[in-house]
Design an enzyme around this catalytic site. Structure first.
Site, PDB file in Angstrom:
ATOM      1  N   CYS A 287       6.665  22.511   2.891  1.00 10.15           N
ATOM      2  CA  CYS A 287       5.785  22.419   2.060  1.00 10.15           C
ATOM      3  C   CYS A 287       4.496  22.482   2.468  1.00 10.15           C
ATOM      4  CB  CYS A 287       6.078  21.306   1.090  1.00 10.15           C
ATOM      5  SG  CYS A 287       4.839  21.018  -0.433  1.00 10.15           S
TER       6      CYS A 287
ATOM      7  N   CYS B  15       0.895  16.206   1.196  1.00  7.64           N
ATOM      8  CA  CYS B  15       0.802  14.833   0.895  1.00  7.64           C
ATOM      9  C   CYS B  15       1.208  13.930   2.036  1.00  7.64           C
ATOM     10  CB  CYS B  15       1.903  14.729  -0.275  1.00  7.64           C
ATOM     11  SG  CYS B  15       1.552  15.725  -1.768  1.00  7.64           S
TER      12      CYS B  15
ATOM     13  N   GLY C 210       9.717  21.085  -1.028  1.00  9.28           N
ATOM     14  CA  GLY C 210       8.841  22.460  -1.596  1.00  9.28           C
ATOM     15  C   GLY C 210       8.107  21.852  -2.799  1.00  9.28           C
ATOM     16  N   GLU C 211       7.091  23.044  -3.162  1.00  5.32           N
ATOM     17  CA  GLU C 211       6.494  22.856  -4.528  1.00  5.32           C
ATOM     18  C   GLU C 211       6.877  24.060  -5.387  1.00  5.32           C
ATOM     19  OE1 GLU C 211       4.164  21.111  -6.195  1.00  5.32           O
ATOM     20  OE2 GLU C 211       4.342  22.880  -7.659  1.00  5.32           O
TER      21      GLU C 211
ATOM     22  N   CYS D  18       4.759  12.260   2.321  1.00  9.75           N
ATOM     23  CA  CYS D  18       5.836  12.768   2.134  1.00  9.75           C
ATOM     24  C   CYS D  18       6.384  13.623   3.498  1.00  9.75           C
ATOM     25  CB  CYS D  18       5.610  14.055   0.978  1.00  9.75           C
ATOM     26  SG  CYS D  18       7.023  14.884   0.724  1.00  9.75           S
TER      27      CYS D  18
ATOM     28  N   SER E  53       9.177  19.302 -10.924  1.00 11.05           N
ATOM     29  CA  SER E  53       8.199  18.155 -10.498  1.00 11.05           C
ATOM     30  C   SER E  53       7.034  19.126  -9.688  1.00 11.05           C
ATOM     31  CB  SER E  53       8.697  17.224  -9.929  1.00 11.05           C
ATOM     32  OG  SER E  53       7.788  16.422  -9.271  1.00 11.05           O
TER      33      SER E  53
ATOM     34  N   GLU F  59      17.598  20.784   1.806  1.00 13.35           N
ATOM     35  CA  GLU F  59      18.401  19.631   1.497  1.00 13.35           C
ATOM     36  C   GLU F  59      18.731  19.671  -0.184  1.00 13.35           C
ATOM     37  OE1 GLU F  59      16.559  16.045   2.555  1.00 13.35           O
ATOM     38  OE2 GLU F  59      15.953  16.803   4.426  1.00 13.35           O
TER      39      GLU F  59
ATOM     40  N   SER G 237       3.009  14.859 -10.298  1.00 11.29           N
ATOM     41  CA  SER G 237       2.741  14.095  -9.084  1.00 11.29           C
ATOM     42  C   SER G 237       1.373  13.724  -8.813  1.00 11.29           C
ATOM     43  CB  SER G 237       3.437  14.656  -7.760  1.00 11.29           C
ATOM     44  OG  SER G 237       4.699  14.746  -7.932  1.00 11.29           O
ATOM     45  N   LEU G 238       1.058  12.513  -9.799  1.00  8.58           N
ATOM     46  CA  LEU G 238      -0.455  12.336  -9.674  1.00  8.58           C
ATOM     47  C   LEU G 238      -0.836  11.368  -8.462  1.00  8.58           C
ATOM     48  CD1 LEU G 238      -3.043  12.808 -11.614  1.00  8.58           C
ATOM     49  CD2 LEU G 238      -2.698  10.653 -12.413  1.00  8.58           C
ATOM     50  N   HIS G 239      -0.267  10.221  -8.419  1.00  7.09           N
ATOM     51  CA  HIS G 239      -0.423   9.307  -7.281  1.00  7.09           C
ATOM     52  C   HIS G 239      -1.497   8.564  -6.914  1.00  7.09           C
ATOM     53  CE1 HIS G 239       3.558  11.237  -6.413  1.00  7.09           C
ATOM     54  NE2 HIS G 239       3.400  12.042  -5.634  1.00  7.09           N
TER      55      HIS G 239
ATOM     56  N   CYS H 186      12.560  12.787   0.396  1.00  6.21           N
ATOM     57  CA  CYS H 186      12.536  14.024   0.318  1.00  6.21           C
ATOM     58  C   CYS H 186      12.195  14.573   1.894  1.00  6.21           C
ATOM     59  CB  CYS H 186      11.059  14.455  -0.533  1.00  6.21           C
ATOM     60  SG  CYS H 186      11.127  14.676  -1.996  1.00  6.21           S
TER      61      CYS H 186
ATOM     62  N   CYS I 147      19.196  17.145  -7.284  1.00  6.20           N
ATOM     63  CA  CYS I 147      17.869  17.292  -6.955  1.00  6.20           C
ATOM     64  C   CYS I 147      17.904  18.474  -5.943  1.00  6.20           C
ATOM     65  CB  CYS I 147      17.480  16.114  -6.138  1.00  6.20           C
ATOM     66  SG  CYS I 147      15.756  16.296  -5.826  1.00  6.20           S
TER      67      CYS I 147
ATOM     68  N   ASN J 268       9.583   5.750  -0.508  1.00  9.55           N
ATOM     69  CA  ASN J 268      10.751   5.740   0.412  1.00  9.55           C
ATOM     70  C   ASN J 268      10.140   5.634   1.772  1.00  9.55           C
ATOM     71  OD1 ASN J 268      13.380   5.876  -0.690  1.00  9.55           O
ATOM     72  ND2 ASN J 268      12.610   7.712  -1.646  1.00  9.55           N
TER      73      ASN J 268
END
Ligand code: SAH
Length: 366
Positions: free
Chosen positions: A131, A135, A180-181, A138, A212, A111, A235-237, A354, A124, A311
């Protein structure tokens, strides 16, 4: 198959897959295209002409390259695919956010998104099919990782979004925040970004490009030394290792201190401020003491926190906190003098999180 009935703006586009696939023209470097042209008895400088059409102009076929001889356009048609990505879904949200679902040559899906604000057009893009980071909030990683995208598959996403826009609109910002990373697919991503910032293509400003990452320390250090002024978002979170490992499982082998050290290195080498992404998950990482702990981690660093209300991904059973708790979290960071913004939601009425669109389509066996 997803008919998209819940999304009035979704158009499903379907074309038969060609049995034998020609190489995508952008899989050739400028030099390789020059060599191919010479083999065809054409002057090598036509390579620049063709690549300008491909990388700068909003056309969608070789036939539209009107300053090439007709016979050459035909040979190109017979030898290459104009683009290796095929749009199989196109959603337009009420805020004019547009999302493309793209089928790759092997049938996999990714996407990319175009977001409009009065003074900017941010796109984006994805870097992998799925991925591997896992996470828990996600959609992209729910089915694991299938493969890396090639450099041209990454560039082509940008070009397809560029072609969606009228001539009066330009891409101003690029975020590598799709599926993806990116730092786990480092070389193709850098090849793509270097092409996209060059005058040969759209000449995007490195300072308006943000990569990111989940936080891969060695790759962050390598990225710091790539020679361009790209931005880094991490991306700490979660503000402690116990919680971070629960929601970002790859943290188990990394740890927050290693990530902070790599971020400090990135700042020392590039002089750029690092952004820290923090997805707020109600009842999980959104308490006052989490905000306090986050402030303690970032105090004294040239940092900016991007708070992202989660989201919704229906099957995950996690939600964004209510607005007052979000404001409370942000207020604590502000009181501690940590620069913070809450990310605006774009495309809320389409599958904007995502990897959601791909996940829904893949699950439905499209
Ligand atoms: N792998 C990279 C980039 C892709 S995700 C990374 O981890 O940064 C881009 C951002 O969206 C990340 O911060 C990611 O954690 C966040 N994200 C993923 N799922 C989300 C969701 N359901 N709601 C809000 N943000 C989400």
């Amino acid at each position: 198959m997803n008919t998209g009935s819940s999304h009035p703006a979704l158009r499903t586009i379907s074309h038969p897959q060609p049995t034998e696939l020609l190489p995508a023209i952008l899989s050739l470097t400028a030099q390789q295209l020059t060599d191919w042209l010479r083999e065809q008895g054409q002057p090598g400088w036509r390579s620049g002409q063709i690549r300008r059409w491909l990388l700068q102009r909003r056309i969608s076929s070789f036939a539209e390259m009107t300053d090439l001889p007709a016979a050459l356009r035909q040979t190109l048609e017979q030898s290459f695919r104009f683009c290796s990505l095929e749009p199989v879904g196109h959603q337009i949200a009420t805020d004019r956010t547009e999302k493309l679902l793209l089928r790759l040559h092997d049938g996999e899906l990714v996407e990319c998104v175009l977001m409009r604000e009065p003074d900017r057009r941010t796109i984006c893009i994805s870097t992998q099919v799925g991925c591997a980071m896992g996470c828990v909030f996600c959609a992209s990683g729910l089915l694991g990782v299938k493969r890396n995208l090639s450099g041209e598959e990454i560039v082509e996403q940008v070009l397809m979004l560029h072609r969606l826009m009228p001539e009066t609109e330009q891409i101003t910002n690029l975020v590598v925040m799709g599926i993806g990373e990116p730092l786990a697919n480092y070389s193709p991503m850098m090849t793509a970004l270097n092409l996209l910032t060059s005058d040969e293509s759209l000449g995007l400003g490195a300072r308006r490009i943000t990569v990111s990452t989940v936080g891969l320390p060695e790759k962050i250090r390598e990225f710091a030394r790539n020679g361009q002024q790209f931005n880094l978002a991490i991306s700490l979170h979660a503000p402690n290792d116990q919680l971070r490992t629960e929601i970002v499982p790859v943290n188990r082998n990394i740890g927050i201190q290693e990530i902070l050290a790599a971020a400090d290195d990135f700042h020392a080498v590039t002089g750029r401020r690092v952004s820290w992404e923090y997805v707020l998950l109600a009842g999980i990482n959104d308490a006052d003491h989490h905000a306090q702990q986050l402030a303690d981690l970032l105090r004294g660093r040239v940092a900016h926190v991007n708070v992202i209300p989660m989201n919704g991904v229906s099957e995950l059973g996690m939600t964004a906190p209510e607005e007052p708790q979000t404001q409370q979290f942000v207020g604590i960071l502000e009181r501690e003098h940590i620069p913070v913004t809450v990310r605006k939601r774009k495309g809320a009425d389409i599958d904007a999180a995502c990897g959601q669109l791909r996940l829904n389509r893949t699950r439905q066996g499209d």
